[in-house]
Design an enzyme around this catalytic site. Structure first.
Site, PDB file in Angstrom:
ATOM      1  N   ARG A  65       3.162   6.222  17.271  1.00  0.00           N
ATOM      2  CA  ARG A  65       4.253   7.231  16.080  1.00  0.00           C
ATOM      3  C   ARG A  65       3.695   8.609  16.374  1.00  0.00           C
ATOM      4  O   ARG A  65       2.334   8.906  15.784  1.00  0.00           O
ATOM      5  CB  ARG A  65       3.869   6.523  14.969  1.00  0.00           C
ATOM      6  CG  ARG A  65       4.320   7.498  12.863  1.00  0.00           C
ATOM      7  CD  ARG A  65       3.990   7.591  12.031  1.00  0.00           C
ATOM      8  NE  ARG A  65       4.610   6.076  12.156  1.00  0.00           N
ATOM      9  CZ  ARG A  65       4.278   4.731  10.538  1.00  0.00           C
ATOM     10  NH1 ARG A  65       3.980   5.524  10.250  1.00  0.00           N
ATOM     11  NH2 ARG A  65       5.419   3.779  10.844  1.00  0.00           N
ATOM     12  N   TYR A 114      -0.081   2.182  14.939  1.00  0.00           N
ATOM     13  CA  TYR A 114       1.767   1.927  15.228  1.00  0.00           C
ATOM     14  C   TYR A 114       1.663   3.399  16.338  1.00  0.00           C
ATOM     15  O   TYR A 114       1.001   4.207  16.122  1.00  0.00           O
ATOM     16  CB  TYR A 114       2.425   2.884  14.016  1.00  0.00           C
ATOM     17  CG  TYR A 114       2.512   2.170  12.916  1.00  0.00           C
ATOM     18  CD1 TYR A 114       3.571   0.966  12.627  1.00  0.00           C
ATOM     19  CD2 TYR A 114       1.370   1.822  11.842  1.00  0.00           C
ATOM     20  CE1 TYR A 114       4.109   0.230  11.736  1.00  0.00           C
ATOM     21  CE2 TYR A 114       1.912   0.580  10.838  1.00  0.00           C
ATOM     22  CZ  TYR A 114       2.929   0.494  11.153  1.00  0.00           C
ATOM     23  OH  TYR A 114       3.591  -0.583   9.229  1.00  0.00           O
ATOM     24  N   GLY A 154       6.852  -5.640   4.107  1.00  0.00           N
ATOM     25  CA  GLY A 154       6.120  -4.708   2.578  1.00  0.00           C
ATOM     26  C   GLY A 154       7.506  -4.498   1.980  1.00  0.00           C
ATOM     27  O   GLY A 154       8.184  -5.278   1.287  1.00  0.00           O
ATOM     28  N   GLY A 200       6.523  -5.130   9.047  1.00  0.00           N
ATOM     29  CA  GLY A 200       8.548  -5.638   8.879  1.00  0.00           C
ATOM     30  C   GLY A 200       9.263  -3.980   9.162  1.00  0.00           C
ATOM     31  O   GLY A 200      10.744  -4.446   9.352  1.00  0.00           O
ATOM     32  N   GLY A 201       8.614  -3.157   8.861  1.00  0.00           N
ATOM     33  CA  GLY A 201       9.635  -1.525   9.548  1.00  0.00           C
ATOM     34  C   GLY A 201      10.136  -1.589   8.165  1.00  0.00           C
ATOM     35  O   GLY A 201      10.577  -2.148   6.734  1.00  0.00           O
ATOM     36  N   LYS A 205      -2.111  -5.986  13.232  1.00  0.00           N
ATOM     37  CA  LYS A 205      -0.957  -5.043  12.902  1.00  0.00           C
ATOM     38  C   LYS A 205       0.054  -4.195  13.969  1.00  0.00           C
ATOM     39  O   LYS A 205      -0.749  -2.760  13.542  1.00  0.00           O
ATOM     40  CB  LYS A 205      -0.703  -5.170  12.042  1.00  0.00           C
ATOM     41  CG  LYS A 205       0.869  -4.466  10.819  1.00  0.00           C
ATOM     42  CD  LYS A 205       0.795  -4.280   9.153  1.00  0.00           C
ATOM     43  CE  LYS A 205       1.920  -3.696   9.136  1.00  0.00           C
ATOM     44  NZ  LYS A 205       1.605  -2.755   7.710  1.00  0.00           N
ATOM     45  N   ASP A 256       0.988  -0.906  -0.033  1.00  0.00           N
ATOM     46  CA  ASP A 256      -0.197  -0.196  -0.149  1.00  0.00           C
ATOM     47  C   ASP A 256       1.097   0.819  -0.089  1.00  0.00           C
ATOM     48  O   ASP A 256       0.286   2.663   0.098  1.00  0.00           O
ATOM     49  CB  ASP A 256      -1.006  -0.204   1.004  1.00  0.00           C
ATOM     50  CG  ASP A 256       0.002   0.055   3.048  1.00  0.00           C
ATOM     51  OD1 ASP A 256       0.664  -1.053   2.342  1.00  0.00           O
ATOM     52  OD2 ASP A 256       0.090   0.963   3.690  1.00  0.00           O
TER      53      ASP A 256
END
Length: 259
Positions: free
Chosen positions: A142, A140, A224, A196-197, A171, A22
């Protein structure tokens, strides 16, 4: 019942190996996404159980990719004024029309736009319940109030928010070890998968992260950039598939990258 059937299309043996793609809205046509349909084919051949992308990419598919489809509903861009503010740009009904098996939304906890995103999450969860559509919440830590986005206490809180707001799968970021991440899994009453970062330097590091998350009780992984930007997307997906679904050790999985 509808949610269970759809989740079964996104998983194998009760585990998930999802490759999110995405990033085209936020980052543009970066390596791997510049030829996204070729990359999707390679990832499906490698054995991913699910692919996550935006509606426009799903519309362009000429055949079923051979993996479950998750349609992402939210977006922002890195060149805009508020990269952390994810806006809803699609709906659950549209995902159903396009043949998706689930939808996802991205929520950043700890930024100034958190309240609006939480509201979006709750409303999308209600809509998903009405249609029997699974919801993956990308949760997340963030923003301005987050000093350490990998703090296990913070990550556990953020994951719990996703579950409390109605997500079926959460996730979130990996905290660095199976010991610390097990606290995140234990505190979240719905299945957890890890992000996955940023792109990492070695395949071993990717596989070690996946193995640690699974050992902590995660349902699976959603990697990703470490997959779609890999020189061999099919090979790294194949290695992750063996690790996630067959339970092989990291060294054995590594051999599958170049098979």
């Amino acid at each position: 019942m509808g949610k269970n059937l759809r989740i079964a299309r996104l998983t194998k043996k009760g585990k998930m190996l999802c490759i999110p793609m995405d990033h085209g809205i936020s980052l543009g046509p970066v390596k791997g996404l510049d030829v996204i349909y070729d990359t999707i084919q390679q990832i499906a051949e490698g054995g991913a159980s699910a692919i996550l992308t935006h509606k426009g990419i799903i519309k362009g598919l000429r055949s079923h990719p051979g993996a479950g489809l998750i349609m992402h509903l939210s977006a922002s861009t890195d060149i805009g004024p508020s990269p952390n503010r994810k806006m809803i740009i699609s709906g659950v009904e549209e995902a159903i029309r396009l043949g998706a098996d689930a939808v996802s939304v991205h929520i950043n906890i700890g930024c100034k736009d958190e309240p609006e995103m939480l509201q979006d999450l709750g409303l999308v969860a209600d809509e998903c319940d009405s249609w029997g559509m699974p919801l993956v919440a990308m949760m997340y830590p963030r923003g301005e109030n987050i000093k350490n986005p990998y703090d296990p206490e913070i990550v556990a809180h953020v994951a719990r928010i996703g579950a409390e707001a109605g997500a079926d799968i959460v996730k979130t970021v990996y905290t660095g070890s199976s010991e610390t991440f097990s606290k995140v899994v234990r505190g979240c009453p719905v299945p957890v998968v890890i992000a996955g970062g940023p792109k990492v330097s070695s395949d071993r590091d990717v596989l070690l992260m996946a193995k640690g998350a699974l050992a902590a009780g995660a349902m699976g992984v959603t990697f990703g950039r470490n997959v779609f930007q890999h020189p061999n997307p099919c090979g790294i997906t194949r290695a992750l598939s063996k690790l996630v679904f067959d339970g092989v050790e990291v060294e054995e999985a590594l051999q599958a990258v170049n098979e």
